[in-house]
Motif scaffolding. Structure first.
Motif, PDB file in Angstrom:
ATOM      1  N   LEU A  58      88.466  31.931   5.310  1.00 45.71           N
ATOM      2  CA  LEU A  58      87.334  32.838   5.188  1.00 45.71           C
ATOM      3  C   LEU A  58      86.364  32.629   6.347  1.00 45.71           C
ATOM      4  N   PRO A  59      85.556  33.631   6.680  1.00 43.47           N
ATOM      5  CA  PRO A  59      84.579  33.465   7.754  1.00 43.47           C
ATOM      6  C   PRO A  59      83.680  32.247   7.516  1.00 43.47           C
ATOM      7  N   GLY A  60      83.459  31.490   8.587  1.00 42.50           N
ATOM      8  CA  GLY A  60      82.628  30.290   8.511  1.00 42.50           C
ATOM      9  C   GLY A  60      83.430  29.009   8.426  1.00 42.50           C
ATOM     10  N   ASN A  61      84.650  29.079   7.931  1.00 45.19           N
ATOM     11  CA  ASN A  61      85.489  27.891   7.820  1.00 45.19           C
ATOM     12  C   ASN A  61      86.173  27.590   9.152  1.00 45.19           C
ATOM     13  N   PHE A  62      86.622  26.351   9.286  1.00 46.51           N
ATOM     14  CA  PHE A  62      87.271  25.912  10.515  1.00 46.51           C
ATOM     15  C   PHE A  62      88.772  25.816  10.324  1.00 46.51           C
ATOM     16  N   VAL A  63      89.498  26.071  11.393  1.00 49.05           N
ATOM     17  CA  VAL A  63      90.956  26.064  11.365  1.00 49.05           C
ATOM     18  C   VAL A  63      91.455  25.374  12.629  1.00 49.05           C
ATOM     19  N   GLU A  64      92.599  24.698  12.523  1.00 45.45           N
ATOM     20  CA  GLU A  64      93.225  24.054  13.680  1.00 45.45           C
ATOM     21  C   GLU A  64      94.691  24.455  13.727  1.00 45.45           C
ATOM     22  N   LEU A  65      95.162  24.823  14.897  1.00 46.04           N
ATOM     23  CA  LEU A  65      96.575  25.147  15.069  1.00 46.04           C
ATOM     24  C   LEU A  65      97.333  23.845  15.276  1.00 46.04           C
ATOM     25  N   LEU A  66      98.239  23.532  14.358  1.00 45.51           N
ATOM     26  CA  LEU A  66      98.980  22.278  14.410  1.00 45.51           C
ATOM     27  C   LEU A  66     100.311  22.410  15.136  1.00 45.51           C
ATOM     28  N   GLN A  67     101.068  23.448  14.819  1.00 42.01           N
ATOM     29  CA  GLN A  67     102.393  23.636  15.417  1.00 42.01           C
ATOM     30  C   GLN A  67     102.736  25.118  15.474  1.00 42.01           C
ATOM     31  N   ILE A  68     103.685  25.418  16.359  1.00 45.31           N
ATOM     32  CA  ILE A  68     104.251  26.761  16.433  1.00 45.31           C
ATOM     33  C   ILE A  68     105.760  26.601  16.305  1.00 45.31           C
ATOM     34  N   ALA A  69     106.384  27.379  15.468  1.00 45.08           N
ATOM     35  CA  ALA A  69     107.834  27.300  15.274  1.00 45.08           C
ATOM     36  C   ALA A  69     108.545  27.600  16.605  1.00 45.08           C
ATOM     37  N   PRO A  70     109.764  27.104  16.762  1.00 44.53           N
ATOM     38  CA  PRO A  70     110.493  27.270  18.029  1.00 44.53           C
ATOM     39  C   PRO A  70     110.589  28.710  18.536  1.00 44.53           C
ATOM     40  N   LEU A  71     110.693  29.669  17.667  1.00 43.84           N
ATOM     41  CA  LEU A  71     110.784  31.066  18.107  1.00 43.84           C
ATOM     42  C   LEU A  71     109.427  31.762  18.113  1.00 43.84           C
ATOM     43  N   GLY A  72     108.342  30.984  17.932  1.00 44.73           N
ATOM     44  CA  GLY A  72     106.997  31.530  18.007  1.00 44.73           C
ATOM     45  C   GLY A  72     106.429  32.057  16.706  1.00 44.73           C
ATOM     46  N   ASP A  73     107.169  31.980  15.637  1.00 42.06           N
ATOM     47  CA  ASP A  73     106.708  32.491  14.348  1.00 42.06           C
ATOM     48  C   ASP A  73     107.435  31.738  13.246  1.00 42.06           C
ATOM     49  N   PRO A  74     106.780  31.137  12.289  1.00 42.58           N
ATOM     50  CA  PRO A  74     105.371  31.182  11.935  1.00 42.58           C
ATOM     51  C   PRO A  74     104.539  30.135  12.687  1.00 42.58           C
ATOM     52  N   LEU A  75     103.222  30.181  12.418  1.00 44.04           N
ATOM     53  CA  LEU A  75     102.273  29.212  12.944  1.00 44.04           C
ATOM     54  C   LEU A  75     101.907  28.258  11.815  1.00 44.04           C
ATOM     55  N   TYR A  76     101.728  27.000  12.146  1.00 42.75           N
ATOM     56  CA  TYR A  76     101.393  25.977  11.163  1.00 42.75           C
ATOM     57  C   TYR A  76      99.951  25.574  11.422  1.00 42.75           C
ATOM     58  N   ILE A  77      99.064  25.839  10.449  1.00 44.36           N
ATOM     59  CA  ILE A  77      97.635  25.606  10.641  1.00 44.36           C
ATOM     60  C   ILE A  77      97.076  24.654   9.593  1.00 44.36           C
TER      61      ILE A  77
END
Length: 78
Positions: free
Chosen positions: A33-52
């Motif tokens: 939700l707006p205001g919360n923080f997120v970090e990108l941890l990993q990206i799958a080998p083919l670029g999808d999905p993203l692990y956050i």
């Protein structure tokens, strides 16, 4: 302005806006939700999905969904 899909691994960002028409309800309930923080941890080998990390929960989301989340980077990747 960036979207969650444009982050690099290790970048942290604050969520500015979400398109509630395209975001699954479960993701909103987990704190994407707006205001919360997120970090990108990993990206799958083919670029999808993203692990956050959002609210200390690790979540895999589709890149299509990540494009619907507008963020502001708060730190650069190491």
């Amino acid at each position: 302005m960036k979207t969650l899909a444009q982050l690099k691994i290790g970048q942290k960002a604050q969520i500015l806006d979400v398109n509630i028409d395209t975001i699954p309800l479960k993701l909103l309930e987990m704190g994407c939700l707006p205001g919360n923080f997120v970090e990108l941890l990993q990206i799958a080998p083919l670029g999808d999905p993203l692990y956050i990390d959002v609210n200390d929960s690790h979540v895999a989301i589709r890149k299509e969904t990540a494009f619907a989340i507008t963020v502001e980077v708060v730190n650069e990747a190491l």
